[in-house]
Motif scaffolding. Structure first.
Motif, PDB file in Angstrom:
ATOM      1  N   ASN A 187       0.853  -1.180   0.000  1.00 51.71           N
ATOM      2  CA  ASN A 187       0.000   0.000   0.000  1.00 51.71           C
ATOM      3  C   ASN A 187       0.894   1.237   0.000  1.00 51.71           C
ATOM      4  N   ILE A 188       1.106   1.828  -1.177  1.00 54.77           N
ATOM      5  CA  ILE A 188       1.982   2.989  -1.322  1.00 54.77           C
ATOM      6  C   ILE A 188       1.137   4.250  -1.302  1.00 54.77           C
ATOM      7  N   VAL A 189       1.505   5.178  -0.424  1.00 55.61           N
ATOM      8  CA  VAL A 189       0.833   6.473  -0.366  1.00 55.61           C
ATOM      9  C   VAL A 189       1.837   7.572  -0.693  1.00 55.61           C
ATOM     10  N   MET A 190       1.348   8.627  -1.300  1.00 55.53           N
ATOM     11  CA  MET A 190       2.151   9.795  -1.636  1.00 55.53           C
ATOM     12  C   MET A 190       1.820  10.898  -0.642  1.00 55.53           C
ATOM     13  N   ARG A 191       2.865  11.539  -0.120  1.00 54.17           N
ATOM     14  CA  ARG A 191       2.643  12.644   0.811  1.00 54.17           C
ATOM     15  C   ARG A 191       3.882  13.533   0.849  1.00 54.17           C
ATOM     16  N   LYS A 192       3.701  14.701   1.476  1.00 52.21           N
ATOM     17  CA  LYS A 192       4.841  15.592   1.699  1.00 52.21           C
ATOM     18  C   LYS A 192       5.772  14.967   2.728  1.00 52.21           C
ATOM     19  N   ALA A 193       7.053  15.132   2.494  1.00 50.70           N
ATOM     20  CA  ALA A 193       8.057  14.653   3.452  1.00 50.70           C
ATOM     21  C   ALA A 193       8.042  15.528   4.691  1.00 50.70           C
ATOM     22  N   ASN A 194       8.503  14.972   5.793  1.00 50.07           N
ATOM     23  CA  ASN A 194       8.688  15.741   7.017  1.00 50.07           C
ATOM     24  C   ASN A 194      10.035  15.359   7.635  1.00 50.07           C
ATOM     25  N   VAL A 195      10.430  16.067   8.657  1.00 49.82           N
ATOM     26  CA  VAL A 195      11.747  15.857   9.262  1.00 49.82           C
ATOM     27  C   VAL A 195      11.907  14.427   9.772  1.00 49.82           C
ATOM     28  N   GLY A 196      10.836  13.798  10.174  1.00 47.25           N
ATOM     29  CA  GLY A 196      10.897  12.416  10.634  1.00 47.25           C
ATOM     30  C   GLY A 196      11.238  11.417   9.543  1.00 47.25           C
ATOM     31  N   ASP A 197      11.245  11.864   8.291  1.00 54.01           N
ATOM     32  CA  ASP A 197      11.535  10.991   7.146  1.00 54.01           C
ATOM     33  C   ASP A 197      13.010  10.950   6.776  1.00 54.01           C
ATOM     34  N   GLU A 221      12.660  21.518   6.654  1.00 54.53           N
ATOM     35  CA  GLU A 221      11.878  22.542   7.348  1.00 54.53           C
ATOM     36  C   GLU A 221      11.651  23.757   6.447  1.00 54.53           C
ATOM     37  N   ASN A 222      12.682  24.178   5.724  1.00 55.16           N
ATOM     38  CA  ASN A 222      12.538  25.310   4.786  1.00 55.16           C
ATOM     39  C   ASN A 222      11.575  24.976   3.655  1.00 55.16           C
ATOM     40  N   ILE A 223      11.690  23.778   3.114  1.00 51.09           N
ATOM     41  CA  ILE A 223      10.811  23.352   2.016  1.00 51.09           C
ATOM     42  C   ILE A 223       9.360  23.347   2.477  1.00 51.09           C
ATOM     43  N   LEU A 224       9.116  22.869   3.678  1.00 46.43           N
ATOM     44  CA  LEU A 224       7.741  22.815   4.196  1.00 46.43           C
ATOM     45  C   LEU A 224       7.123  24.207   4.337  1.00 46.43           C
ATOM     46  N   ARG A 225       7.940  25.221   4.546  1.00 48.27           N
ATOM     47  CA  ARG A 225       7.439  26.597   4.680  1.00 48.27           C
ATOM     48  C   ARG A 225       7.249  27.295   3.331  1.00 48.27           C
ATOM     49  N   ASP A 226       7.760  26.724   2.263  1.00 44.04           N
ATOM     50  CA  ASP A 226       7.729  27.365   0.946  1.00 44.04           C
ATOM     51  C   ASP A 226       6.667  26.709   0.067  1.00 44.04           C
ATOM     52  N   GLU A 227       5.604  27.442  -0.231  1.00 42.67           N
ATOM     53  CA  GLU A 227       4.496  26.882  -1.012  1.00 42.67           C
ATOM     54  C   GLU A 227       4.882  26.550  -2.455  1.00 42.67           C
ATOM     55  N   LYS A 229       7.546  24.802  -3.240  1.00 39.23           N
ATOM     56  CA  LYS A 229       8.384  23.596  -3.200  1.00 39.23           C
ATOM     57  C   LYS A 229       7.576  22.448  -2.619  1.00 39.23           C
ATOM     58  N   TYR A 230       7.822  21.270  -3.156  1.00 38.81           N
ATOM     59  CA  TYR A 230       7.120  20.084  -2.679  1.00 38.81           C
ATOM     60  C   TYR A 230       8.103  18.922  -2.671  1.00 38.81           C
ATOM     61  N   LEU A 231       8.497  18.485  -1.494  1.00 37.47           N
ATOM     62  CA  LEU A 231       9.335  17.298  -1.346  1.00 37.47           C
ATOM     63  C   LEU A 231       8.385  16.137  -1.091  1.00 37.47           C
ATOM     64  N   LEU A 232       8.251  15.298  -2.080  1.00 34.28           N
ATOM     65  CA  LEU A 232       7.293  14.199  -2.084  1.00 34.28           C
ATOM     66  C   LEU A 232       7.982  12.908  -1.657  1.00 34.28           C
ATOM     67  N   VAL A 233       7.309  12.129  -0.849  1.00 33.89           N
ATOM     68  CA  VAL A 233       7.773  10.779  -0.542  1.00 33.89           C
ATOM     69  C   VAL A 233       6.663   9.788  -0.874  1.00 33.89           C
ATOM     70  N   ALA A 234       7.094   8.635  -1.383  1.00 35.99           N
ATOM     71  CA  ALA A 234       6.209   7.496  -1.607  1.00 35.99           C
ATOM     72  C   ALA A 234       6.501   6.524  -0.466  1.00 35.99           C
ATOM     73  N   VAL A 235       5.487   6.254   0.351  1.00 36.28           N
ATOM     74  CA  VAL A 235       5.686   5.464   1.559  1.00 36.28           C
ATOM     75  C   VAL A 235       4.900   4.157   1.463  1.00 36.28           C
ATOM     76  N   ASN A 236       5.583   3.066   1.769  1.00 35.96           N
ATOM     77  CA  ASN A 236       4.921   1.770   1.874  1.00 35.96           C
ATOM     78  C   ASN A 236       4.269   1.720   3.247  1.00 35.96           C
ATOM     79  N   GLY A 270       9.874  18.812  -6.212  1.00 36.42           N
ATOM     80  CA  GLY A 270       9.338  19.706  -7.233  1.00 36.42           C
ATOM     81  C   GLY A 270       9.477  21.146  -6.773  1.00 36.42           C
ATOM     82  N   VAL A 271       9.900  22.013  -7.694  1.00 32.85           N
ATOM     83  CA  VAL A 271      10.037  23.437  -7.413  1.00 32.85           C
ATOM     84  C   VAL A 271       9.361  24.199  -8.550  1.00 32.85           C
TER      85      VAL A 271
END
Length: 151
Positions: A8-18, A44-50, A52-59, A71-72
């Motif tokens: 089950n792969i989900v797409m979401r924004k990355a966070n510092v815990g990743d 942290e900077n990427i998360l504040r900048d609309e 930019k999108y750091l995407l992770v695919a998580v199992n 993506g920028v």
């Protein structure tokens, strides 16, 4: 494309815990481990900048990060001045390649870029990454001549 049951792969924004998982994924395209302290600051900077999108695919079955891309959306002063989507740091762990995860990551980032009215997207890939080049062509990228200069 391979079919893997129970994944089950989900797409979401990355966070510092990743960071640990992101560092592992980035080693697919880099020479070794990254600087995790710098990664934390950048995430942290990427998360504040609309734009930019750091995407992770998580199992979700095991919590493992299977892939990622950045993506920028940036300004363009040409023509109707619509922004351009730059895609960078595209990587999927070897064991997850061939299951459609890369395609899903690009679908996600392209939808994000379209919501920002981006005119087109572009990426750069190393000359030796021929498998990635075949994938990029397969999902609609056209090959153009580009230049890259390291500092």
């Amino acid at each position: 494309m391979k079919e893997r049951l129970g994944m089950n792969i989900v797409m979401r924004k990355a966070n510092v815990g990743d960071i640990a998982g992101l560092d592992k994924v980035m080693q697919v395209i880099s020479d070794g481990p990254g600087d995790r302290e710098k990664m934390a600051l950048l995430i942290e900077n990427i998360l504040r900048d609309e734009n930019k999108y750091l995407l992770v695919a998580v199992n979700e079955d095991n919590g493992e990060i299977a892939g990622s891309l950045l993506g920028v959306a940036f300004e363009d002063i040409c023509g109707d001045c619509r922004p351009i989507l730059l895609v960078e740091n595209v990587a999927v762990l070897d064991k997850y390649q061939g299951y459609g995860i890369g395609r899903r990551m690009f679908d996600e980032i392209e939808q994000w870029g379209k919501r920002r009215n981006c005119h087109y997207e572009m990426l750069v890939s190393g000359l030796e990454r021929t498998g990635a080049h075949r994938f990029y062509k397969k999902i609609g990228f056209m090959e153009v001549k580009g230049f890259k200069k390291y500092f």
